[in-house]
Design a protein around this motif. Structure first.
Motif, short mmCIF file in Angstrom:
data_model
loop_
_atom_site.label_atom_id
_atom_site.label_comp_id
_atom_site.label_asym_id
_atom_site.label_seq_id
_atom_site.Cartn_x
_atom_site.Cartn_y
_atom_site.Cartn_z
N LEU A 116 50.45 43.41 38.95
CA LEU A 116 49.71 42.47 39.80
C LEU A 116 50.72 41.53 40.46
CD1 LEU A 116 46.83 41.53 40.60
CD2 LEU A 116 46.99 39.87 38.75
N ASP A 117 50.89 41.69 41.77
CA ASP A 117 51.89 40.89 42.47
C ASP A 117 51.41 39.46 42.73
OD1 ASP A 117 53.46 43.08 42.52
OD2 ASP A 117 53.25 43.52 44.66
N GLY B 30 53.04 31.42 42.67
CA GLY B 30 52.25 31.89 41.53
C GLY B 30 50.85 32.35 41.93
N CYS B 31 50.55 32.36 43.23
CA CYS B 31 49.23 32.81 43.67
C CYS B 31 49.21 34.34 43.71
CB CYS B 31 48.93 32.29 45.07
SG CYS B 31 48.92 30.50 45.18
N ILE B 32 48.04 34.91 43.36
CA ILE B 32 47.90 36.37 43.42
C ILE B 32 47.91 36.79 44.87
CG2 ILE B 32 46.35 38.31 42.88
CD1 ILE B 32 45.26 36.62 40.56
N ILE C 149 41.82 42.82 48.11
CA ILE C 149 42.53 43.91 47.43
C ILE C 149 43.91 43.43 46.97
CG2 ILE C 149 43.54 46.23 47.73
CD1 ILE C 149 41.27 46.70 49.81
N THR C 150 44.25 43.68 45.72
CA THR C 150 45.56 43.28 45.19
C THR C 150 46.47 44.50 45.07
OG1 THR C 150 45.06 43.68 42.87
CG2 THR C 150 44.39 41.54 43.76
N ALA D 144 40.85 40.01 43.98
CA ALA D 144 41.04 38.60 43.65
C ALA D 144 40.63 37.73 44.82
CB ALA D 144 42.49 38.33 43.26
N GLY D 145 40.26 36.48 44.51
CA GLY D 145 39.89 35.55 45.58
C GLY D 145 39.70 34.15 45.04
#
Ligand SMILES: Cc1cc2nc3c(=O)[nH]c(=O)nc-3n(C[C@H](O)[C@H](O)[C@H](O)COP(=O)(O)OP(=O)(O)OC[C@H]3O[C@@H](n4cnc5c(N)ncnc54)[C@H](O)[C@@H]3O)c2cc1C
Ligand SMILES: Cc1cc2nc3c(=O)[nH]c(=O)nc-3n(C[C@H](O)[C@H](O)[C@H](O)COP(=O)(O)OP(=O)(O)OC[C@H]3O[C@@H](n4cnc5c(N)ncnc54)[C@H](O)[C@@H]3O)c2cc1C
Ligand code: SF4
Ligand code: SF4
Ligand code: FES
Lengths: 463, 281
Positions: free
Chosen positions: A406-407, A412-414, A422-423, A430-431
């Motif tokens: 998971l990048d 530090g935010c996804i 879409i991750t 994620a959102g």
């Protein structure tokens, strides 16, 4: 013939000197008569500029037209077509930079009070027997949601309506995220948030509280449990401290801690077990909604003097206009162009004051705002017994450190695409604040909504 | 939900409970903790995971009744349920590769140190367990500690059981006698951990302490549990609770722990008063 009054219908509110001593809601909402009158200010514009200002495209002129005809329940249904939590958004959206900023009535006067009307309609529907939602037929697929804030709740609701079996995993003992632990009762009554959560339960959404994803189970383990797609809406809950000497003294709080003790743990009620410092002179460092909430809570907890210490000028304050206005009315003292240098403490390590420095605005920085620069020789000290840091939060590292693949970005935010959430990890979406950093309720909801559609797509394509 | 399956009184104010919590038991490791609430309006309090049984899905907690919440917890009985129980929280202790260790427990800290000692012992590590108590009445888990250690040294402040000595005296003697420890693990009151760290510092022995700071959420969200370690601010609930004892600012942490003394006292008085009312009824 529309109502051509250049001003919004004022909303009744508690007297400032009464309300700054209680935790009851500050604003009291429109009566049906007031709502109809305000609704008549809307021109029902053909090109609907207001809608383009709303992150979830609430059908503003249509619902307002229904209000003007006193069809309040129909108006509520119209809003619910695109927005999951109108009673919340009507209260906390920064309307002046969103829907109302685009309203044509705002050119020559005040815009239509879209937020107040939205709130009225949602409250009316709640109090006048809005129908219980019917649980849709199950489609046999399972989705998991991490975090029960507005992003997660919205995503859960949309997926449940499509027939998914949805489980929400929440770390705290209460669902709602910031709506429950951060935003105070006097601005957003907790019963309203609870009602929205109960509606989701009626839709069949299961809530597993006291479950910390990353510790209780990891994302990969949730997949192994049979969830086919997972939405991460874990927010941005990690507090930033000011970074000046003395910050660990007794009486220095993060706004998160101060507000959690008061809102979630009910320290404002007599006889509550959760202790909190009943301070006399409080400085809140920061200028956003969080800072206003902390300051107004401190006042209500009995502090005689409460300061907002902000390093830029009044014009740059990021808080909602209404909160700034209410804070001033309640006697909060604003120290603009002021930056903290050091927190001083006595021999028992209790806060005694804060050394500050006067600032002036210099050249614009990367954000386009003029950078505050210190004025030499302008140091002064505020006498205090409590300092609250409200200068921002970032996403908690727990999920990113326990989810391989998971990048996340430098902050530090996804990393997730805005359109679908879409991750970099297959099946993980994620959102909300977890992706954007601290933002707003309505943006988090919008992201939850778009992700729900993308998750549906993803699961269908997998079959 | 979170039912109490077993309850034991270890001494006048220390109790053990086995709680049904399969989610927590599945992942628990020594050094981690849980946060519980007794009632719907209660406070969130952290307690160490004293033991876990993955098959039965249970967690054992050992607690001392020191204030309103722990007293209310002590009133509950087998069959009663806790309102909330979340975990495992915090980082697990890093025990891998240790061959010879001194575990120092002070009072209730012995219960907290016990799972570490046990795991190390099971790993084949040599464990010298030094357990300090105020007097013989408050000694807990003596048999269990014996079983989990190579050598057990019980000391009391007044000599009423074992030796009359401080844990730091025993530790120093063992080190001076030539025992080569890979690490010293100290768990107990902050003041004791501070002096253990001071004892080992001249010898350069790695010293791990468990920081029981005041906590609220236990997930890194409030910062109330913060402490200074090597000049940096750390959150005990997510970065710990274990830290390098030679880097921890104990004085700062002890002062933070005293922050709510007066309010905690008032809370106890209120609860005692309520309990009395119930008994009168
Ligand atoms: C005091 C305050 C006032 C604000 N005022 C306003 C306002 O007036 N208007 C406005 O629009 N916005 C406001 N905001 C911002 C707004 O509340 C947030 O942008 C919004 O709540 C973000 O929603 P979210 O769902 O992304 O995250 P959150 O609301 O933060 O919810 C995240 C949830 O995930 C849970 N969680 C985190 N990690 C895990 C894990 N590992 N496992 C399980 N659960 C986890 C958290 O406990 C939390 O319940 C305010 C924020 C604060 C703090
Ligand atoms: C990671 C961790 C693990 C712990 N493990 C255990 C354990 O296994 N067994 C056990 O008996 N106790 C343990 N504690 C301490 C326990 O949390 C406190 O005793 C408890 O919170 C006291 O609550 P109370 O309402 O009964 O007392 P209070 O009236 O709140 O406090 C009484 C005393 O306890 C201290 N205290 C209060 N709150 C806390 C807190 N959140 N954390 C630490 N100290 C506090 C106060 O300074 C005061 O001296 C642990 C604490 C931490 C942080
Ligand atoms: S959701 Fe927010 S931005 Fe959209 S119409 Fe309502 S108040 Fe305006
Ligand atoms: S822009 Fe203003 S006046 Fe026009 S439709 Fe929207 S709310 Fe009504
Ligand atoms: S207890 Fe809140 S951050 Fe550690």
């Amino acid at each position: 013939m529309p109502n051509m009054n250049p001003k919004k219908m004022p909303m009744p509110e508690q007297d400032p000197n009464v309300r700054n001593k209680n935790f009851d809601e500050v604003t009291l909402g429109y009566t049906p008569e007031m709502a109809v009158e305000e609704a008549q200010r809307c021109l029902n514009c053909k090109h609907k500029p207001c809608i383009s200002g709303c992150p979830v495209q609430v059908k503003i002129p249509e619902f307002i037209a229904l209000v003007a005809e006193s069809k309040f329940l129909e108006a509520a249904a119209k809003i619910k077509e695109t927005s999951a939590l109108p009673a919340v958004c009507g209260r906390v959206c920064p309307q002046e930079t969103q829907c109302e900023q685009k309203c044509v009535r705002g050119i020559k006067g005040e815009p239509v009070a879209i937020g107040r009307l939205e709130r009225f309609v949602a409250d009316y529907a709640r109090e006048h027997g809005e129908e219980k939602p019917v649980q849709p037929a199950a489609n046999g697929h399972k989705c998991a949601i991490v975090g029960a804030g507005p992003a997660g709740l919205t995503c859960a609701g949309d997926l449940a309506r499509m027939g998914y079996q949805v489980t929400v995993f929440e770390a705290l003992h209460t669902a709602g995220g910031v709506l429950m632990y951060g935003i105070p009762e006097f601005r957003l009554p907790k019963a309203i948030v609870q009602k929205e959560i109960d509606t989701l339960k009626d839709l069949g959404v299961e809530f597993v509280l006291n479950f910390v994803v990353g510790r209780s189970e990891t994302i990969d383990e949730l997949f192994a449990d049979g969830y086919e797609a997972i939405f991460v809406g874990s927010g941005a809950g990690l507090p930033t401290f000011i970074g000046v000497p003395g910050e660990n003294a007794n009486g220095v709080y993060s706004a998160n801690e101060y507000l959690t003790r008061i809102n979630l743990m009910k320290a404002y009620r007599d006889g509550a077990d959760t202790p909190i410092l009943h301070a006399h002179k409080v400085a809140v460092v920061g200028g956003g909604n969080v800072a206003m909430d902390a300051a107004r809570c401190a006042k209500r907890m009995g502090a005689e003097e409460v300061y907002i210490v902000y390093r830029r000028s009044e014009k740059e304050l990021p808080a909602r206009l209404e909160e700034i206005h209410h804070a001033k009315e309640e006697g909060i003292i604003f120290k603009f162009l002021t930056a903290p240098l050091e927190i001083t403490a006595d021999e028992n390590y209790n806060v005694t004051g804060m050394k500050c420095q006067q600032m002036e605005l210099g050249e614009p920085d990367e954000s386009g705002r003029r950078r505050p620069v210190p004025v030499p020789g302008s140091e002064f000290t505020l006498d205090l017994d409590c300092v609250i840091a409200a200068i921002g939060t970032s996403p908690n590292p727990l999920i990113r450190t326990t989810t391989p693949g998971l990048d996340t970005n430098r902050k530090g935010c996804i990393v997730a695409d805005e359109e679908h959430g879409i991750t970099s990890k297959d099946g993980v979406f994620a959102g909300g604040d977890a992706v954007t950093g601290a933002a707003t309720v309505i943006l988090a909801m919008g992201a939850g909504k778009r992700a729900a559609a993308a998750m549906d797509e993803y699961i269908k394509n997998k079959k | 939900m979170y039912q109490i399956l077993e309850k034991k009184t270890l001494n006048a104010n220390t109790k053990l409970m086995v709680i049904e919590a399969p989610h927590v038991a599945r992942k628990a490791e020594p050094g981690q903790f849980i946060i519980l609430r007794v009632t719907e309006d209660g406070e969130r309090i952290p307690l160490t995971i004293a033991e876990y049984d993955r098959e039965k899905g249970t967690i054992t907690i050992i607690f001392q009744e020191v204030g309103a919440t722990t007293m209310a917890l002590g009133q509950l009985n087998v069959g009663d349920c806790l309102h909330d129980f979340v975990g495992p929280l915090g980082k697990a202790s890093e025990l891998e590769g240790l061959k010879k260790v001194a575990v120092v427990g002070g009072g209730l800290g012995c219960a907290i140190a016990y799972p570490q000692a046990k795991k190390l012992h099971e790993m084949g590590c040599e464990v010298d367990l030094i357990a300090g108590f105020r007097n013989k009445d408050i000694i807990i888990l003596e048999d269990e500690m014996k079983a989990a250690s190579t050598n057990l040294y019980v000391v009391t402040d007044d000599g009423s059981n074992g030796r009359k000595a401080l844990v730091t005296e025993v530790l120093k003697e063992l080190i001076e006698a030539g025992n080569q420890y890979d690490a010293v693990i100290a768990i107990g009151p902050m003041i004791m951990m501070k002096f253990v760290a001071e004892t080992t510092r001249p010898y350069g022995i790695k010293t791990i302490v468990s920081m029981n700071t005041i906590m609220v959420d236990g997930t890194g969200m409030c910062g109330g549990c913060r402490l200074t370690v090597g000049g940096e601010t750390k959150f005990a609930c997510v970065d710990g609770p274990d830290f390098d004892g030679h880097l921890v600012d104990f004085d700062g942490s002890m002062r933070r722990s005293a922050m709510y003394k007066a309010q905690e006292k008032a809370s106890v008085e209120r609860h005692e008063c309520n309990l009395m009312k119930q008994e009168v009824k």
